[in-house]
Motif scaffolding. Structure first.
Motif, short mmCIF file in Angstrom:
data_model
loop_
_atom_site.label_atom_id
_atom_site.label_comp_id
_atom_site.label_asym_id
_atom_site.label_seq_id
_atom_site.Cartn_x
_atom_site.Cartn_y
_atom_site.Cartn_z
N ALA A 1 0.83 -1.21 0.00
CA ALA A 1 0.00 0.00 0.00
C ALA A 1 0.87 1.26 0.00
CB ALA A 1 -0.91 0.00 1.23
N ALA A 2 1.92 1.24 0.80
CA ALA A 2 2.79 2.42 0.83
C ALA A 2 3.51 2.59 -0.50
CB ALA A 2 3.80 2.29 1.97
N ALA A 3 3.93 1.49 -1.09
CA ALA A 3 4.64 1.56 -2.36
C ALA A 3 3.72 2.10 -3.45
CB ALA A 3 5.17 0.18 -2.74
N ASP A 4 2.46 1.64 -3.43
CA ASP A 4 1.51 2.11 -4.44
C ASP A 4 1.26 3.61 -4.31
OD1 ASP A 4 1.38 -0.40 -5.40
OD2 ASP A 4 -0.60 -0.89 -4.55
N SER A 5 1.57 4.16 -3.15
CA SER A 5 1.40 5.59 -2.93
C SER A 5 2.60 6.38 -3.43
CB SER A 5 1.22 5.90 -1.45
OG SER A 5 0.38 4.95 -0.84
N GLY A 6 3.60 5.69 -3.91
CA GLY A 6 4.79 6.39 -4.38
C GLY A 6 5.81 6.66 -3.30
N ALA A 7 5.55 6.15 -2.09
CA ALA A 7 6.48 6.42 -0.99
C ALA A 7 7.78 5.63 -1.18
CB ALA A 7 5.83 6.04 0.33
N ASP A 8 8.83 6.18 -0.62
CA ASP A 8 10.11 5.48 -0.57
C ASP A 8 10.02 4.48 0.59
OD1 ASP A 8 12.75 4.71 -0.44
OD2 ASP A 8 13.43 6.60 0.46
N VAL A 9 9.96 3.19 0.25
CA VAL A 9 9.64 2.16 1.25
C VAL A 9 10.83 1.24 1.47
CG1 VAL A 9 8.15 0.16 1.75
CG2 VAL A 9 7.21 2.17 0.58
N VAL A 10 11.10 0.95 2.73
CA VAL A 10 12.04 -0.11 3.07
C VAL A 10 11.28 -1.18 3.84
CG1 VAL A 10 14.07 -0.75 4.44
CG2 VAL A 10 14.09 1.35 3.09
N LEU A 11 11.38 -2.42 3.37
CA LEU A 11 10.72 -3.55 4.02
C LEU A 11 11.82 -4.49 4.51
CD1 LEU A 11 8.24 -5.41 4.61
CD2 LEU A 11 8.46 -6.25 2.27
N GLU B 1 -5.41 -4.71 8.08
CA GLU B 1 -4.76 -3.75 8.98
C GLU B 1 -3.42 -3.28 8.39
OE1 GLU B 1 -5.42 -4.04 13.46
OE2 GLU B 1 -3.38 -4.79 13.22
N GLY B 2 -2.71 -4.22 7.78
CA GLY B 2 -1.45 -3.86 7.14
C GLY B 2 -1.67 -2.88 6.00
N ASP B 3 -2.67 -3.17 5.19
CA ASP B 3 -2.98 -2.28 4.07
C ASP B 3 -3.31 -0.88 4.58
OD1 ASP B 3 -3.62 -2.04 1.12
OD2 ASP B 3 -5.56 -1.45 2.00
N ALA B 4 -4.14 -0.82 5.60
CA ALA B 4 -4.54 0.48 6.15
C ALA B 4 -3.34 1.21 6.74
CB ALA B 4 -5.62 0.28 7.22
N PRO C 1 -8.50 2.31 -0.29
CA PRO C 1 -8.25 1.04 0.42
C PRO C 1 -8.55 -0.13 -0.49
CG PRO C 1 -9.61 2.50 1.74
CD PRO C 1 -9.43 3.17 0.42
N ARG C 2 -7.79 -1.16 -0.31
CA ARG C 2 -7.93 -2.33 -1.16
C ARG C 2 -8.55 -3.45 -0.33
NH1 ARG C 2 -3.77 -5.14 -4.95
NH2 ARG C 2 -2.48 -3.31 -4.79
N ALA C 3 -9.56 -4.10 -0.89
CA ALA C 3 -10.10 -5.26 -0.21
C ALA C 3 -9.20 -6.45 -0.53
CB ALA C 3 -11.53 -5.54 -0.68
N ILE C 4 -8.79 -7.17 0.48
CA ILE C 4 -7.92 -8.32 0.25
C ILE C 4 -8.66 -9.56 0.75
CG2 ILE C 4 -5.60 -9.27 0.62
CD1 ILE C 4 -4.67 -6.49 1.41
N PRO C 5 -9.45 -10.17 -0.13
CA PRO C 5 -10.24 -11.31 0.33
C PRO C 5 -9.37 -12.53 0.65
CG PRO C 5 -10.49 -10.99 -2.04
CD PRO C 5 -9.65 -9.86 -1.54
N VAL C 6 -9.77 -13.20 1.69
CA VAL C 6 -9.05 -14.39 2.14
C VAL C 6 -10.05 -15.52 2.31
CG1 VAL C 6 -7.77 -15.41 4.06
CG2 VAL C 6 -7.23 -13.10 3.31
N GLU C 7 -9.65 -16.70 1.88
CA GLU C 7 -10.49 -17.88 2.15
C GLU C 7 -9.62 -18.99 2.69
OE1 GLU C 7 -12.97 -18.98 -1.15
OE2 GLU C 7 -13.52 -16.87 -1.44
N GLY C 8 -10.28 -19.90 3.39
CA GLY C 8 -9.56 -21.08 3.88
C GLY C 8 -8.66 -20.77 5.07
#
Lengths: 98, 416, 1001
Positions: free
Chosen positions: C193-203, C472-475, C491-498
């Motif tokens: 999410a931060a990267a998609d915003s154009g931020a300089d991100v370190v993970l 929560e991570g996305d937010a 905000p992006r919906a990130i559906p999860v199953e299983g």
């Protein structure tokens, strides 16, 4: 390492560029010969050392070389104000940009 | 119950269920003869000697947190007495003598380990300064000996004595009676001894004010657990001394700084002694547990935050790795800070104040642990008698009015 | 040995690359991608270490950096032995040599294990109660000579390294908009999410492979893809983004003021072997505008008797060994849990063919979707379970437990999977001064409002569900980017199953263990702290959790309580019959994980430790075979020995040469400050004790600077170049201090003055030419200056030329001889020196070093600041008070001279001392006393500050500070030596040419 705003350079720089200069606004008596031993040693040795808001001197030694004052909370180490030497201590310190 | 091997065995046979509380935790009474503000090693030692030697047992020690939670539990446990000025050497030697018998005195193993403290010389100026210490100490009756580089290496084999390194070791002073002790045990041992002699030890009780009577004399303290009356109050609050003294309107010649220390993961024995180098700002020893115990510097600025900057640890470990190249692959396990109260002459303040009944013992800076028994002992005398103990007299607050400082910092000054 | 416990699967492995390694000298096989721990488990190795106190056999408990037991030493050639590495973090490399620790003679047969039999003696704090006597041996004798050596040998973990470490370490400063700590589900969502915003991100992520729990995930799908595919795609997308950096094997270990985060990155061993120029580790000092903490959670062990037996391990770790490394931790396992997550492990192990004998759930019911799935898979589930005994010492053989249904039973097994639930990793949040709040429902401390610009997401925020953690991570990533000044997408919906929800957890010890003083129920595995130790501590009055920790040592092992702290806290609360928040939490201190000393020290070693300063003439002196001494950061030529000469002979020769002819001395290290401006003279009047207003242009004055407290701080010659311009010199060591003091007063006290200060120390090379032939030596080279006494008297300064280049020539002397100091631009220093030296040689001259300089000045009684002074010496003490400008109303330090102490009678004064035996050279620092055998404890009259053999005088000389010394001239006093006192006569502190005639030659 603190980030310290230098009021002369107009930017925040890392602490290692600066040297701490002790409590601010400790005024050297203009005519030392006219003051008592007590007043003179107050100036030399006695300090407020508060737990909380504190005005202190810093010198931007590896930058502009200027002395300036910072108001900082000695509990959180948060810097509340930064101003040039000779300027009065801000009455109610504006919270500085973190 | 007395601590002894026999009782350890007896209790082991009954699942250790018989050990009593080592100190009582009573509710504060309304009044005491003496209130000690600060439940660290110095404060507890003061109370112990008041009760055990001076017949003043109606004493309370007030601690805002837990016993020994300040600098007593945060230091690098170095003991020595080889100070330059005779006033200092006498005070610290008094303490060292008490350390030697302290486990027996308290019936609590404080693990005083006379493993030797070596102070390194790296250049001509260091040699002059350190030799001056050696000569002065010898006259004062304090053991301190000069070692050649080869003798240094023999005493601490992991040191690098090559003459080709940036700061070669050209000699050292060794105080053989210097060493280390178990820091927590000192606070606990004094607490147990004081409590057994009737002293009330009250934790989680923060002093919020100092009461004075119409004449200006001390009348007691305000605390988070209510007011407590006392005609004598001894402030032993280390890094918080300025704060407590301000409650009585007394300004102090003190600045409080975070002082950092760190330990490595434990390893099998690799150094037998304490090594200090003032020139490259490094000191290290190995705890009985196997951790390398390393003293770092203070941060540059006044703070009560008990956390310091990462660059302080960097700087310390640069020096340690240079001095002890074999430790470079060891890993830092814990890094912490304490708040030290530093005087302009780097010597402590012990004695009376302008406020009748108010006594202060502070300003130990980065080196207070070693003084704990002596500090408590002379301070107890000072409080009980209402006048400075002979050894404490030179350390009175009024030296900052007369200018008669005891400048241990200047003694190590470098110039030319 | 074959890899008997290896099964198909294992996403981390490259089965095409088999690896051989040794553990305690035995060869084993593994695969690339294995950790040492997974490979040992695959080979059926169960005992991997011995505990600290009781030397109990221990096995692998976890699969991550929280491992308390499996500590090993790893060697790779000389100087590359590293103790105490966690086998769970050691990446397997071909030829790896690992050894177990804290055992003798071997892991299987460890003599130290006798302490386990005596365990009741070794309860919490036992060492405070014994090892003290007998006292008739002398105080502390037994502790020093007997007990402590034994204790020290028994303690410690790994072997200490002995050789210097040949590896390199790097240290960086860096910046980013958003630092994301942890590349699990929440961290990846935040980084994306931060990267998609154009931020300089370190993970950053501590593991070799990012992904956290997703790596072992077999059932869940994210955004319609299997979790591991989603992980791969997300990592690929992040890796391709120009504004994202991914740091693997990188531990965020410390959070300092204002989002200054310490990261330690370790490079993989094969890379280091392939390229020896690479650093072994890198320390990143990252200043992040915003931080997202996604540090995950750590599974808690259960506390029951003998819970430390090899084969008992954390449930999720067993699942990781299976799914990442294709390792089954046993053939027949029992699962004991208080949390649903362990059912996932049971299901995965059952699918892999491992017999799951029973899932014993501590809770009253187990009805969530995961327990239901387990039951549906045919696994027996029982509730209300309690573990009562473990059989097997070197390896678990059976567990005796009670559960419903089934009652008390003994189940044979070769592994026991346990889960007490999950503890959020709040370390960094807490280090950054964030306050933690205890959530009674979750039985966990979770982050409260942050103090720093930080956000917590996922399991470290006690958000355990996969879908919730991703959201929560996305937010958090979006919010961080926005706070850093970027514009995040919607905000992006990130559906999860299983990924059915998993809940539960327990803290502390069950009731049947509490109060059982026979049970060996471990809270802290490595430090051997049992429930009964915590109970004993509280029984003895150690109530605060800090006291419990320190008295029992729980949480103080190399894992810093990652597995043990919450259980210890809960046990303390239970024993005290109070709540967990009431007991309190110990402070979280950096580093989160142990960090190599070398990484902190970085490149600062050898020549880079503290770079030495060298003068332009240094190389010439080195070529001539000069010995050097360290003065501050400078290397100074100490003396110039000729063939066969020792120091003493060289110094005698150099001194005689200067007195008889001429000598050259490299004075370039002296501090130099140009003081310029309308008020320059007035400024110097205030800064120095001397008067300067009336100093004529072209003349010099010996300046003395005091501290404001009245003591001599520095000295030097000050020359007036023009009405508004001065050349100030300082001592070598004092240059920075003097300039700082000048700037301080100029900027903050004497703000009315118009003065500028410039350090010129490095700009000038300074060559001192001293001796009766000094004028003859410099004359051929100096242009435009009349060197005659009349035109250029002692204590003068002129600007001219030397050897054709601009030169500032000062006629000054620190030797007592006719002397000049020629300052030329540093670049010319060496050439001018060579020319002067060639000329000096014609006059029989030589080069001399600092030692001869010291002797010559001592013969004259000139003081050296820092040698005659120590910060407690006044001008009057030194007999220099003549220099004070008496008419001045004020200067720095003046007022203090009126205080009682500086003005006191009887202070120590500078005198000369001549030994009765002229061949005896006193030791500098020796104490001066009135009698030859002063009683121990008596006060000294003073001390020797300088002492030399003087070739000029043909005898030894000394300077000393002696109480009331000037009144004692002629008295016999005594100086201490190692062999006893030596008699000496007090003299004036000048031994040679007291009238100074030679200066004016």
């Amino acid at each position: 390492m603190l980030l310290i705003p230098c009021p002369y350079c107009g930017m925040e720089r890392p602490e290692i560029e600066f040297r701490h200069g002790g409590e601010a606004h400790v005024v050297r008596p203009p005519d030392p010969s006219a003051v008592t031993d007590e007043a003179w040693t107050d100036y030399l040795y006695f300090r407020s050392n508060p737990k909380g808001v504190y005005a202190e001197r810093w010198r931007h030694v590896s930058g502009c070389g200027r002395f300036f004052n910072v108001v900082r909370d000695t509990v959180s180490d948060r810097i509340l104000a930064s101003y040039r030497a000779g300027e009065p201590r801000p009455a109610a310190p504006v919270e500085a940009r973190r | 119950m007395r601590f002894s091997f026999l009782n350890v065995v007896r209790q082991a046979l009954s699942n250790n269920e018989g050990w009593p509380e080592q100190w009582a935790s009573p509710e504060p009474k309304a009044a005491y003869d003496v209130v000690i503000v600060g439940g660290g090693g110095h404060g507890l030692a003061t109370a112990y000697y008041l009760a055990s030697q001076l017949g003043v047992a109606n004493v309370a020690v007030l601690e805002k947190g837990w016993l020994g939670g300040g600098n007593t539990g945060r230091n690098t446990t170095i003991l020595r007495s080889n100070y330059l000025w005779e006033e200092s050497a006498a005070l610290y030697e008094h303490a060292l003598k008490l350390w030697e018998g302290l486990s027996a005195e308290l019936n609590y193993n404080v693990m005083y380990s006379a493993r030797g403290v070596m102070m390194l010389a790296h250049n001509v100026h260091d040699v002059q300064v350190i030799r001056r210490h050696v000569h002065a100490n010898r006259l004062a009756g304090v053991d301190n000996a000069w070692l050649t580089p080869d003798e240094v290496k023999a005493f601490c084999p992991i040191l690098n004595i090559s003459p080709d390194i940036r700061y070669p070791i050209v000699g050292a002073a060794l105080q053989r009676r210097g060493g280390t002790a178990r820091h927590d045990a000192v606070a606990w041992g004094y607490a147990r001894g004081a409590s057994a002699r009737g002293v009330d030890i009250i934790q989680n009780c923060e002093v919020t004010g100092i009461r004075r009577d119409a004449a200006g004399a001390v009348a007691g303290v305000e605390t988070t657990r209510g007011p407590i009356a006392a005609r004598k109050v001894g402030v032993v609050a280390a890094g918080h001394s300025s704060v407590v003294m301000a409650m009585a309107g007394v300004r102090m010649p003190l600045d409080s700084y975070p002082l950092q220390a760190l330990v490595s993961e434990p390893v099998k024995p690799m150094m037998p002694c304490v090594v200090m180098s003032n020139t490259i700002h490094a000191y290290m020893s190995q705890s009985d547990k196997g951790e390398m115990v390393i003293g770092a510097g203070t941060d540059a600025y006044n703070s009560y935050s008990q956390t310091g900057g990462l660059h302080i640890a960097n700087h310390t470990l640069e020096a340690i790795c240079e001095l002890f190249p074999a430790v470079r692959r060891l890993r830092m396990l814990r890094n912490w800070g304490g708040i030290v109260d530093v005087t302009p002459d780097r010597s402590p303040i012990i004695g009376l104040t302008a406020v009748p009944g108010l006594y202060v013992n502070c300003g130990w800076g980065t080196g207070g642990f070693k003084a704990t028994p002596g500090s408590g002992h002379v301070f107890a005398h000072t409080i009980a008698r209402g006048e400075p103990h002979r050894l404490a007299a030179p350390f009175a607050l009024d030296r900052f009015r007369s200018g008669r400082l005891i400048d241990e910092a200047a003694a190590a000054a470098v110039a030319h | 040995m074959s890899q008997a416990f290896r099964v198909p699967g294992g996403v981390a492995l490259d089965r095409a690359r088999p690896i051989s390694f040794t553990f305690d000298g035995v060869a084993y096989a593994g695969y690339e991608g294995d950790t040492l721990a997974s490979a040992l488990l695959a080979n059926g190795v169960r005992i991997v270490g011995r505990s600290y106190k009781y030397h109990r056999p221990r096995g692998i408990v976890s699969a991550g950096p929280e491992e308390p037991n499996a500590l090993v030493g790893v060697a790779r050639g000389p100087g590359r032995f590293t103790p105490n590495l966690r086998a769970t973090e050691v990446e397997l490399t071909d030829g790896l040599v690992a050894t177990s620790q804290n055992r003798w003679p071997s892991l299987r047969f460890d003599i130290g294990a006798i302490s386990d039999l005596l365990a009741p003696l070794f309860g919490a704090g036992f060492y405070y109660k014994t090892f003290m006597g007998p006292n008739w041996l002398g105080p502390n004798w037994a502790w020093k000579r007997v007990y402590e050596p034994v204790v020290r040998r028994a303690a410690g973990l790994g072997t200490a390294p002995t050789a210097p470490d040949p590896d390199r370490y790097a240290r960086y400063f860096d910046h980013c908009d958003v630092l994301v700590v942890g590349a699990g589900a929440a961290g990846l969502a935040a980084a994306r999410a931060a990267a998609d915003s154009g931020a300089d991100v370190v993970l950053c992520d501590e593991a070799a492979a990012p992904g956290g729990s997703l790596l072992a995930e077999t059932r869940a799908t994210i955004e319609g893809r299997p979790a591991r595919d989603w992980l791969a795609e997300t990592l690929q997308a992040l890796g391709a983004a120009a504004n994202v950096r991914i740091l693997t094997r990188t531990q965020a270990f410390g959070c300092y003021a204002q989002n200054f985060v310490g990261l330690s990155e370790r490079l993989p061993e094969p890379a280091l072997i392939a390229d020896p120029t690479l650093p072994r580790e890198r320390l990143w000092q990252m200043r992040a505008r915003e931080v997202v903490l996604a540090a995950g959670a750590i599974e808690r062990p259960l506390v029951f008797a003998d819970n430390d037996r090899p084969g008992i391990l954390l449930a999720e770790s067993a699942r990781r060994y299976l799914n990442l490394y294709g390792v089954k931790v046993g053939e027949r396992v029992v699962v004991v849990t208080a949390h649903d997550s362990a059912y996932r492990a049971a299901l995965d192990l059952a699918s892999a063919g491992v017999a799951v004998a029973l899932i014993a759930d501590l809770r009253d019911e187990a009805s969530g979707p995961l327990p239901q799935a387990a039951r549906a898979a045919g696994i027996e589930v029982a509730v209300k379970a309690s573990v009562h005994a473990i059989r097997g010492r070197g390896r678990i053989e059976a567990v005796r437990l009670a559960a419903h249904p089934g009652g008390m039973r003994t189940l044979a097994c070769d592994a026991l999977l346990m889960s007490g639930g999950w503890t959020p990793s709040v370390h960094l949040f807490s280090q950054a001064r964030g306050k933690l709040a205890f959530d009674a429902g979750l039985e966990a401390f979770r982050p409260g409002p942050p103090v720093a610009r930080q956000r917590s997401a996922g399991a470290c925020n006690a958000t355990f569900g996969l879908q919730e953690a991703l959201a929560e991570g996305d937010a958090a990533g979006r919010a961080a980017a926005e706070a850093a000044g970027r514009s995040p997408p919607d905000p992006r919906a990130i559906p999860v199953e299983g990924a059915p929800p998993a809940a539960g957890g327990t803290l502390g010890a069950p009731l049947h263990v509490l109060g059982d003083r026979h049970a060996r129920a471990f809270v802290d595995f490595q430090n051997d702290v049992c429930v009964k130790d915590v109970e004993l501590a509280i029984q003895e009055g150690y109530r605060s959790i800090e006291h419990v920790k320190r008295y029992t040592t729980t949480g103080m092992a190399t894992d810093q309580g990652k597995l043990s702290n919450m259980n210890a806290l809960a046990i303390a609360a239970a024993v005290r019959r109070t709540s967990i928040p009431e007991v309190g939490l110990t402070t979280f201190r950096p580093p989160y994980m142990p960090v190599t000393f070398g990484a902190f020290a970085g490149p600062a070693r050898d020549d880079l430790f503290d770079p030495a300063r060298r003068t332009p003439i240094h190389a010439w002196a080195a070529e001539r075979g000069a010995a050097f001494e360290d003065v501050g950061q400078w290397k100074r030529a100490w003396y110039f020995p000729r063939r066969g000469e020792g120091m003493r002979a060289a110094v005698a020769r150099e001194g005689r040469t200067v007195r008889a002819g001429v000598g050259l001395f490299d004075a370039s290290t002296l501090g130099k400050i140009e003081v310029v401006g309308r008020d320059a003279a007035l400024f110097l009047e205030r800064m120095y004790a001397n008067a300067f207003k009336k100093l004529e242009v072209g003349r010099c004055r010996y300046g003395l600077m005091l501290t404001e407290t009245g003591y001599l701080m520095d000295d030097g010659v000050i020359g007036r170049l023009a009405p508004d311009r001065f050349h100030v010199t300082t001592t070598t060591g004092g240059a920075a201090r003097v300039l700082a003091q000048m700037e301080d007063y100029l900027q903050t006290e004497f703000t009315d003055l118009e003065v500028w200060l410039t350090s010129t120390t490095e700009q000038w090379a300074t060559i001192a030419v001293q001796g009766p032939r000094a004028r003859d030596t410099i004359a051929p080279f100096v242009e435009g200056l009349d060197l005659s006494n009349a035109a250029f008297p002692h204590m003068s300064v002129r600007d001219g030329k030397a050897c054709g280049v601009p030169a500032r020539v000062m006629r000054v002397s620190f030797s007592g001889e006719l002397g000049y100091e020629i300052n030329v631009g540093s670049a010319y220093g060496l050439d001018v020196w060579k020319a002067l030296f060639a000329e000096a040689e014609k006059h029989g001259g030589c080069a001399y070093g600092t030692e001869t300089m010291h002797v010559l000045r001592a013969e004259k009684g000139y003081v050296i600041v820092g040698q005659e002074t120590d910060g407690t010496v006044t001008l009057a003490d030194l007999g220099l008070d003549w220099a004070i400008g008496k008419a001045k109303a004020d200067f720095v330090g003046k007022r203090s001279l009126r205080l009682a102490e500086p003005a006191r009678e009887g202070r120590k004064q500078l005198v000369g001392l001549l030994t009765e035996d002229p061949t005896v050279v006193l030791e500098e620092g020796a104490q001066v006393t009135a009698t030859a055998t002063p009683p121990t404890g008596s006060s000294a009259l003073g001390h020797i500050t300088s002492s030399y053999p003087s070739a000029t005088l043909g005898r030894s000389i000394a300077l000393a500070l002696v109480a009331g010394g000037r009144a004692r001239v002629g008295e016999k006093l005594f100086a201490s030596t190692a062999a006893g006192a030596v008699a000496a006569i007090v003299t004036a502190p000048c031994f040679f040419d007291p009238d100074g005639k030679r200066l004016h030659g």
